[in-house]
Motif scaffolding. Structure first.
Motif, PDB file in Angstrom:
ATOM      1  N   LEU A 109      10.129 -12.896 -40.577  1.00 45.04           N
ATOM      2  CA  LEU A 109      10.172 -11.562 -40.430  1.00 45.04           C
ATOM      3  C   LEU A 109      10.502 -10.598 -41.739  1.00 45.04           C
ATOM      4  O   LEU A 109      10.429  -9.564 -41.588  1.00 45.04           O
ATOM      5  N   GLY A 110      10.424 -11.335 -42.849  1.00 44.74           N
ATOM      6  CA  GLY A 110      10.643 -10.509 -44.070  1.00 44.74           C
ATOM      7  C   GLY A 110      12.038 -10.337 -44.463  1.00 44.74           C
ATOM      8  O   GLY A 110      12.594  -9.696 -45.282  1.00 44.74           O
ATOM      9  N   TRP A 174       7.722 -17.297 -29.883  1.00 42.12           N
ATOM     10  CA  TRP A 174       7.946 -17.113 -31.165  1.00 42.12           C
ATOM     11  C   TRP A 174       7.337 -18.308 -32.041  1.00 42.12           C
ATOM     12  O   TRP A 174       6.701 -18.224 -32.958  1.00 42.12           O
ATOM     13  N   ARG A 175       7.589 -19.727 -31.302  1.00 35.42           N
ATOM     14  CA  ARG A 175       7.185 -20.768 -32.186  1.00 35.42           C
ATOM     15  C   ARG A 175       5.762 -20.973 -32.329  1.00 35.42           C
ATOM     16  O   ARG A 175       5.123 -21.239 -33.598  1.00 35.42           O
ATOM     17  N   GLU A 176       4.812 -20.710 -31.084  1.00 38.53           N
ATOM     18  CA  GLU A 176       3.450 -20.658 -31.343  1.00 38.53           C
ATOM     19  C   GLU A 176       2.891 -19.469 -32.347  1.00 38.53           C
ATOM     20  O   GLU A 176       1.918 -19.661 -32.866  1.00 38.53           O
ATOM     21  N   SER A 177       3.675 -18.583 -32.212  1.00 39.73           N
ATOM     22  CA  SER A 177       3.023 -17.173 -33.191  1.00 39.73           C
ATOM     23  C   SER A 177       3.395 -17.733 -34.747  1.00 39.73           C
ATOM     24  O   SER A 177       2.717 -17.596 -35.455  1.00 39.73           O
ATOM     25  N   VAL A 178       4.257 -18.384 -34.933  1.00 43.35           N
ATOM     26  CA  VAL A 178       4.687 -18.791 -36.334  1.00 43.35           C
ATOM     27  C   VAL A 178       3.919 -20.018 -36.799  1.00 43.35           C
ATOM     28  O   VAL A 178       3.468 -20.008 -37.937  1.00 43.35           O
ATOM     29  N   ALA A 179       3.512 -20.812 -35.861  1.00 44.47           N
ATOM     30  CA  ALA A 179       2.975 -21.940 -36.210  1.00 44.47           C
ATOM     31  C   ALA A 179       1.240 -21.695 -36.594  1.00 44.47           C
ATOM     32  O   ALA A 179       0.695 -22.292 -37.370  1.00 44.47           O
ATOM     33  N   GLY A 180       1.104 -20.438 -36.033  1.00 43.42           N
ATOM     34  CA  GLY A 180      -0.275 -20.162 -36.638  1.00 43.42           C
ATOM     35  C   GLY A 180      -0.581 -19.407 -37.746  1.00 43.42           C
ATOM     36  O   GLY A 180      -1.683 -18.904 -38.139  1.00 43.42           O
ATOM     37  N   LEU A 181       0.601 -19.027 -38.624  1.00 47.93           N
ATOM     38  CA  LEU A 181       0.518 -18.270 -39.961  1.00 47.93           C
ATOM     39  C   LEU A 181       0.251 -19.683 -41.064  1.00 47.93           C
ATOM     40  O   LEU A 181       0.563 -20.772 -40.790  1.00 47.93           O
ATOM     41  N   THR A 182       0.006 -19.039 -42.143  1.00 46.47           N
ATOM     42  CA  THR A 182       0.011 -19.606 -43.334  1.00 46.47           C
ATOM     43  C   THR A 182       1.338 -19.317 -44.022  1.00 46.47           C
ATOM     44  O   THR A 182       1.839 -18.282 -43.671  1.00 46.47           O
ATOM     45  N   PRO A 183       1.661 -20.398 -45.176  1.00 47.85           N
ATOM     46  CA  PRO A 183       2.888 -19.808 -45.751  1.00 47.85           C
ATOM     47  C   PRO A 183       2.780 -18.575 -46.610  1.00 47.85           C
ATOM     48  O   PRO A 183       4.020 -18.201 -47.083  1.00 47.85           O
ATOM     49  N   ASP A 184       1.830 -17.989 -46.691  1.00 47.96           N
ATOM     50  CA  ASP A 184       1.841 -16.641 -47.405  1.00 47.96           C
ATOM     51  C   ASP A 184       1.678 -15.592 -46.670  1.00 47.96           C
ATOM     52  O   ASP A 184       1.443 -14.365 -46.886  1.00 47.96           O
ATOM     53  N   PRO A 209       0.293 -10.667 -37.870  1.00 46.59           N
ATOM     54  CA  PRO A 209       0.049 -11.320 -39.065  1.00 46.59           C
ATOM     55  C   PRO A 209      -0.092 -10.272 -40.405  1.00 46.59           C
ATOM     56  O   PRO A 209      -1.242  -9.582 -39.925  1.00 46.59           O
ATOM     57  N   VAL A 210       0.774 -10.486 -41.355  1.00 50.34           N
ATOM     58  CA  VAL A 210       0.353  -9.574 -42.729  1.00 50.34           C
ATOM     59  C   VAL A 210       0.347 -10.350 -43.920  1.00 50.34           C
ATOM     60  O   VAL A 210       1.482 -11.432 -43.677  1.00 50.34           O
ATOM     61  N   PRO A 211      -0.050 -10.238 -45.028  1.00 47.06           N
ATOM     62  CA  PRO A 211       0.373 -10.773 -46.284  1.00 47.06           C
ATOM     63  C   PRO A 211       1.960 -10.410 -46.360  1.00 47.06           C
ATOM     64  O   PRO A 211       2.438  -9.407 -46.197  1.00 47.06           O
ATOM     65  N   PHE A 212       2.463 -11.534 -46.867  1.00 51.19           N
ATOM     66  CA  PHE A 212       3.897 -11.561 -47.033  1.00 51.19           C
ATOM     67  C   PHE A 212       4.407 -10.510 -48.038  1.00 51.19           C
ATOM     68  O   PHE A 212       5.593  -9.887 -47.691  1.00 51.19           O
ATOM     69  N   GLY A 213       3.561 -10.435 -49.259  1.00 50.18           N
ATOM     70  CA  GLY A 213       4.222  -9.394 -50.110  1.00 50.18           C
ATOM     71  C   GLY A 213       4.091  -7.928 -49.370  1.00 50.18           C
ATOM     72  O   GLY A 213       4.912  -7.196 -49.549  1.00 50.18           O
ATOM     73  N   GLU A 214       3.089  -7.850 -48.782  1.00 53.06           N
ATOM     74  CA  GLU A 214       2.864  -6.534 -47.921  1.00 53.06           C
ATOM     75  C   GLU A 214       4.120  -6.384 -47.001  1.00 53.06           C
ATOM     76  O   GLU A 214       4.670  -5.244 -47.078  1.00 53.06           O
ATOM     77  N   LEU A 215       4.659  -7.103 -46.323  1.00 52.02           N
ATOM     78  CA  LEU A 215       5.799  -7.015 -45.392  1.00 52.02           C
ATOM     79  C   LEU A 215       7.127  -7.006 -46.251  1.00 52.02           C
ATOM     80  O   LEU A 215       7.866  -6.003 -45.935  1.00 52.02           O
ATOM     81  N   VAL A 216       7.312  -7.630 -47.345  1.00 54.63           N
ATOM     82  CA  VAL A 216       8.601  -7.312 -48.131  1.00 54.63           C
ATOM     83  C   VAL A 216       8.279  -5.861 -48.637  1.00 54.63           C
ATOM     84  O   VAL A 216       9.535  -5.181 -48.706  1.00 54.63           O
ATOM     85  N   ALA A 217       7.192  -5.594 -49.091  1.00 49.29           N
ATOM     86  CA  ALA A 217       7.143  -4.114 -49.776  1.00 49.29           C
ATOM     87  C   ALA A 217       7.466  -3.177 -48.651  1.00 49.29           C
ATOM     88  O   ALA A 217       8.014  -1.885 -49.206  1.00 49.29           O
TER      89      ALA A 217
END
Length: 237
Positions: A109-110, A174-184, A209-217
């Motif tokens: 979730l950032g 939530w687990r199914e949602s997270v399992a579909g993500l890549t680590p980035d 889903p969004v790029p993780f850098g975008e979420l943190v920004a």
């Protein structure tokens, strides 16, 4: 700076103990392969020994994906996750000294887990030097965890601890949602988790889903917009 050999060649290295905690974990955790050269460079720039859990993670691990990837814990770096050196730009530590706050993990979730350095003694950096802190996506504030890294790492592998810690932020499926993500990738919430709308009706929150850098920004932008204060480092992703 101490020589690398002083940091690597230690009695009672921490990695075998970390492995024991991983093997006893009661929730899904995957230890990622690391790059030996990046790990040794990371350890040297951190200037801590492989006896510590943090040093062991830097030297021996490419990182951890905990609870099906809900939490990403950084190591020395590898093909799937950036390392502590990249996330914290430890190349600057050679000239300027250790970072004021070391980012050691992010959740999907950032949210940000960090270790306070010796310079964390003003209002921007709550918590004591050497204490773990958490930047919560539902409050956009740093929260002291009253634990050192050596206590936090085993804690988050124990059964129900993450479940309880994130009780107000997880949702059915939530687990199914997270399992579909890549680590980035992370999950951006709409409305944002820190808004009154999200607090009043969590079931109405959508996530994409969004790029993780975008979420943190985005979190930095929202936080800075509240009072103009710099919340400190979030990590380079």
């Amino acid at each position: 700076m101490r020589e690398l050999s002083e940091l690597v060649e230690v009695e009672r290295p921490g990695w075998p103990v970390v492995i024991e905690h991983l093997e006893r974990a009661r929730l899904p955790v995957r230890a990622l392969p690391g790059d030996p050269d990046r790990g040794r460079t990371c350890l040297h720039r951190l200037q801590i020994t492989a006896r510590s859990f943090l040093g062991a993670m830097a030297l021996e691990s490419g990182g951890l994906l905990v609870d099906d990837g809900w939490l990403r814990v950084y190591g020395g770096g590898g093909p799937e996750l950036p390392g502590l050196g990249e996330v914290n730009d430890l190349s600057a530590a050679v000239v300027h000294g250790p970072p004021v706050r070391l980012i050691v993990g992010h959740d999907v979730l950032g949210g940000i887990f960090a270790l306070n350095g010796p310079g964390c003694e003003d209002d921007r950096y709550p918590g004591r030097p050497g204490e773990m802190v958490y930047f919560a996506p539902d409050s956009l504030a740093w929260e002291p965890l009253e634990a050192a890294y050596s206590s936090w790492l085993p804690w988050m592998l124990e059964e129900h601890n993450l479940e309880n810690f994130y009780a107000d932020l997880r949702w059915p499926g939530w687990r199914e949602s997270v399992a579909g993500l890549t680590p980035d990738q992370g999950l951006a919430a709409s409305p944002p988790l820190w808004t009154k709308e999200a607090a009043r009706n969590p079931a109405a929150v959508s996530r994409r889903p969004v790029p993780f850098g975008e979420l943190v920004a985005l979190h930095r932008e929202f936080r800075t917009g509240m009072d103009g204060a710099d919340p400190g480092p979030f990590g380079t992703l």
